[in-house]
Write a protein that holds these residues in place. Structure first.
Motif, PDB file in Angstrom:
ATOM      1  N   LEU A  53      35.406  48.234  34.652  1.00 49.57           N
ATOM      2  CA  LEU A  53      36.590  48.254  33.777  1.00 49.57           C
ATOM      3  C   LEU A  53      37.071  49.676  33.547  1.00 49.57           C
ATOM      4  CD1 LEU A  53      35.833  45.566  31.037  1.00 49.57           C
ATOM      5  CD2 LEU A  53      37.846  45.646  32.522  1.00 49.57           C
ATOM      6  N   VAL A  54      36.142  50.567  33.227  1.00 49.21           N
ATOM      7  CA  VAL A  54      36.505  51.966  32.974  1.00 49.21           C
ATOM      8  C   VAL A  54      37.181  52.560  34.204  1.00 49.21           C
ATOM      9  CG1 VAL A  54      35.556  54.279  32.571  1.00 49.21           C
ATOM     10  CG2 VAL A  54      34.782  52.354  31.176  1.00 49.21           C
ATOM     11  N   SER A  55      36.614  52.310  35.374  1.00 45.43           N
ATOM     12  CA  SER A  55      37.163  52.858  36.619  1.00 45.43           C
ATOM     13  C   SER A  55      38.520  52.241  36.945  1.00 45.43           C
ATOM     14  CB  SER A  55      36.176  52.615  37.755  1.00 45.43           C
ATOM     15  OG  SER A  55      36.717  53.037  38.982  1.00 45.43           O
ATOM     16  N   PHE A  56      38.600  50.923  36.917  1.00 40.64           N
ATOM     17  CA  PHE A  56      39.831  50.227  37.306  1.00 40.64           C
ATOM     18  C   PHE A  56      40.993  50.548  36.378  1.00 40.64           C
ATOM     19  CE2 PHE A  56      42.541  46.348  37.487  1.00 40.64           C
ATOM     20  CZ  PHE A  56      42.916  46.439  38.823  1.00 40.64           C
ATOM     21  N   LEU A  57      40.695  50.664  35.084  1.00 44.70           N
ATOM     22  CA  LEU A  57      41.760  50.886  34.094  1.00 44.70           C
ATOM     23  C   LEU A  57      41.909  52.349  33.691  1.00 44.70           C
ATOM     24  CD1 LEU A  57      41.105  47.776  31.837  1.00 44.70           C
ATOM     25  CD2 LEU A  57      42.938  48.082  33.513  1.00 44.70           C
TER      26      LEU A  57
END
Length: 146
Positions: A53-57
């Motif tokens: 989530l941190v990476s994608f967003l």
């Protein structure tokens, strides 16, 4: 950083990138309902999902640990004002006792788990107006006698 800060960052990123909850869920390998709930702070993410989530967003530093925190699942106890949420509240109010009777008649004295649980939201196109299909799938937990 608090859960509300991470939720606001998620909404900002989702909006800026023109993403859907389904696209975010696909990116992290989870269901859209569970992913949305986790992004709203109502479920804790396993470490690998939080990282995705941190990476994608492109979430800020500190978001991963917040996404992994165990939530306190609270909500307003007043009658909700949002029409969609109110209708769900109304459904439980009107049909809750009926569901309790039918579930207990079929399974015995117990409850449906909200822990060992999944939920799905689907759309059924219909000429009389599209239909919302909610599937709630919870393990039956019998009350113990001792």
């Amino acid at each position: 950083m608090k859960k509300i800060d991470v939720t606001e960052a998620i909404f900002a990123s989702k909006h800026a990138q023109g993403l859907t909850w389904e696209a975010i869920a696909d990116a992290v390998g989870m269901s859209d309902v569970w992913t949305t709930s986790a992004c709203l702070g109502m479920n804790s993410c396993p470490e690998d999902v939080a990282e995705k989530l941190v990476s994608f967003l492109n979430l800020p530093e500190g978001a991963k640990s917040v996404l992994m925190e165990y939530p306190t699942k609270t909500w307003q106890e007043t009658i909700p004002q949002d029409p969609l949420i109110y209708r769900l509240y109304e459904i439980v109010g009107v049909y809750g006792p009926t569901l309790k009777e039918v579930i207990q008649e079929k399974f015995g004295d117990g409850i449906m788990s909200a822990i060992d649980f999944s939920m799905k939201v689907e759309k059924e196109e219909n000429p009389k107006g599209d239909r919302v299909i909610l599937t709630l799938n919870g393990k039956f937990l019998p009350y113990a006698s001792w």
